[in-house]
Scaffold this motif. Structure first.
Motif, short mmCIF file in Angstrom:
data_model
loop_
_atom_site.label_atom_id
_atom_site.label_comp_id
_atom_site.label_asym_id
_atom_site.label_seq_id
_atom_site.Cartn_x
_atom_site.Cartn_y
_atom_site.Cartn_z
N PRO A 76 0.83 -1.21 0.00
CA PRO A 76 0.00 0.00 0.00
C PRO A 76 0.85 1.25 0.00
N ALA A 77 0.29 2.34 -0.52
CA ALA A 77 0.97 3.63 -0.48
C ALA A 77 1.02 4.14 0.95
N VAL A 78 2.13 4.74 1.32
CA VAL A 78 2.33 5.22 2.70
C VAL A 78 2.72 6.69 2.66
N PRO A 79 2.44 7.43 3.73
CA PRO A 79 2.88 8.83 3.79
C PRO A 79 4.40 8.91 3.71
N ILE A 80 4.88 9.99 3.09
CA ILE A 80 6.32 10.13 2.92
C ILE A 80 7.04 10.23 4.25
N THR A 81 6.34 10.73 5.28
CA THR A 81 6.97 10.83 6.60
C THR A 81 7.17 9.48 7.26
#
Length: 458
Positions: A63-68
């Motif tokens: 899954p896509a995750v926040p860049i942080t």
């Protein structure tokens, strides 16, 4: 009814695509390089989106995750153990990066990367060296000669990409080197090894392998007669770093330059020396060019050239003799062959030194090649020294561009050049009349070439 897919013709040198066959490629100008191929039929969610339809996409592998939330561990660098290579890469190899090293045959690409594999194995990173050009015995002999033998360095003499992937699954190495990408073959892809389709498919597959596993991969690439990376230009776009390993076959000096680097600057230069026991890094290239220098001879001047952002001291020598033929000769080695005659003409017209009735031989020492204008003053003063048989003062560097009116023009990075000269023990310098903040060296400024000559006696 399915639409018939028409064949196209692709240039094997630059990747140019034409709907019909042409004898000469309009893009790169090469003859007989357009090869017929059949493009794959479009389809899937992307093709449907073009027609305005929405179809379910494929399930993402992760899954896509926040860049942080992306860990900083993924951006750490792994030192190769070779300082000059790390300088050009930007502190080392980034996990999952793909590095393409190109160079002429025999310049030392394989020897350098074999040393990188050995250093990686010594750091408890299992290294896999894939050779598709040489036999395992040949690589073993080179490793024994250069001292690159290590139990954690594995060697595979394979040219089939699927077999290489099998080795990667079995060994799970921390570093992969493929020598070379133009000799690898991907099954199921049309074309011969080294062709446009094969080179593109092999590089794309290895790039996917690096990104999905985090293993850094170093590729050896061939170059064309023009010095560019062989194969389609898309190879340079697929990889993260493109390095050019260059050097004159008549000299032991080798230069590693960055052409593309997603993780660092491309103006750094690494210096190496080709020896009987392999490639040796040269952390102080100025010492390599000036190590032979004893007492200051006439016809010699020391300048500071910039290779990227790296200042390198170089010696310029000039010899003037009575001409053998009717027309005086101008023989130039290691410098701009069009620039040197211009400087000699200015030396005569603006400084009153007769050069038009002499044969002039001007060259750099140690196989160094300098094309920047900052060496103009060194060429002029070395020629003056030869004409009058008077050596320049010892421990002096001369830096500056000479204009057609005889004026001295400032050059970029002057303070950095002077700092490097002071570090190597030079105490005096003649430079153009501009602001200088360097310390540790006595700087004399001159506005014209005639004034610079007058400073030699003072």
């Amino acid at each position: 009814m399915a639409k018939k897919v028409r064949p196209v013709h692709t240039c094997s040198e630059c990747g140019y695509v034409s709907p019909k066959w042409l004898g000469r490629c309009p893009e790169c100008g090469e003859w007989g390089t357009l090869q017929e191929s059949t493009p794959a039929a479009s389809g899937g969610a992307a093709a449907a989106a073009v027609t305005g339809q929405l179809t379910p996409g494929l399930t993402p592998t992760s899954p896509a995750v926040p860049i942080t939330k992306v860990g900083a561990q993924a951006t750490r660098t792994l030192p190769t153990g070779i300082g000059e290579l790390d300088r050009v890469l930007g502190k080392g190899l980034v996990p999952g990066s793909v590095v393409l090293m190109a160079g002429e045959p025999g310049v030392g690409k394989s020897t350098l990367l074999l040393e990188v594999a050995s250093r990686g194995a010594a750091q408890d990173h299992t290294a896999l060296y894939v050779t598709a050009e040489e036999s395992a015995g040949q690589v073993r002999a080179r490793a024994e000669r250069t001292g690159a033998l290590h139990d954690s360095l594995y060697l595979a003499a394979e040219s089939n990409l699927d077999t290489v992937f099998g080795h990667v699954s079995a060994l799970k190495p921390g570093l992969i080197i493929v020598d070379s990408v133009q000799t690898m073959h991907a099954a199921g892809v049309e074309g011969v090894a080294g062709g446009v389709a094969q080179s593109r498919a092999v590089t794309a597959a290895l790039t996917t392998l690096a990104k999905s596993t985090g293993i850094p991969i170093l590729l050896v690439g061939h170059v064309t007669k023009d010095g560019n990376v062989a194969g389609p230009r898309v190879l340079e776009h697929l990889v993260d770093v493109v390095l050019n390993f260059e050097g004159d076959k008549q000299s032991s000096l080798r230069m590693l330059r960055g052409i593309k680097n997603r993780f660092g600057a491309t103006d750094e230069v690494g210096c190496f020396e080709q020896t009987a026991t392999g490639i040796r890094e040269v952390s102080d290239p100025s010492g390599l060019f000036l190590s032979h220098r004893g007492s200051t001879p006439d016809g010699s001047a020391v300048t500071v050239a910039m290779d990227g952002v790296r200042p390198i001291l170089a010696e310029v020598q000039a010899l003037t003799v009575d001409p053998v033929a009717k027309n005086p000769r101008r023989v130039v080695t290691g410098l701009d062959s069009n620039r040197v005659p211009m400087v000699l003409a200015v030396l005569q017209a603006r400084a009153g030194e007769r050069t038009n009735d002499k044969d002039a031989y001007v060259a750099t020492v140690g196989g160094m090649r300098i094309l920047e204008t900052a060496t103009d003053l060194a060429v002029a003063l070395a020629t003056w020294s030869s004409l009058h048989e008077k050596p320049l003062p010892p421990k002096m560097v001369v830096i500056g561009e000479v204009g057609l009116a005889g004026e001295l023009r400032p050059v970029p990075g002057l303070d950095r050049r002077l700092a490097e000269a002071a570090r190597l023990g030079y105490t005096r310098a003649i430079v153009p009349n501009t602001k200088v903040t360097a310390t540790g060296i006595k700087v004399r400024k001159a506005s014209t070439l005639r004034e610079a000559i007058s400073l030699l006696a003072s």
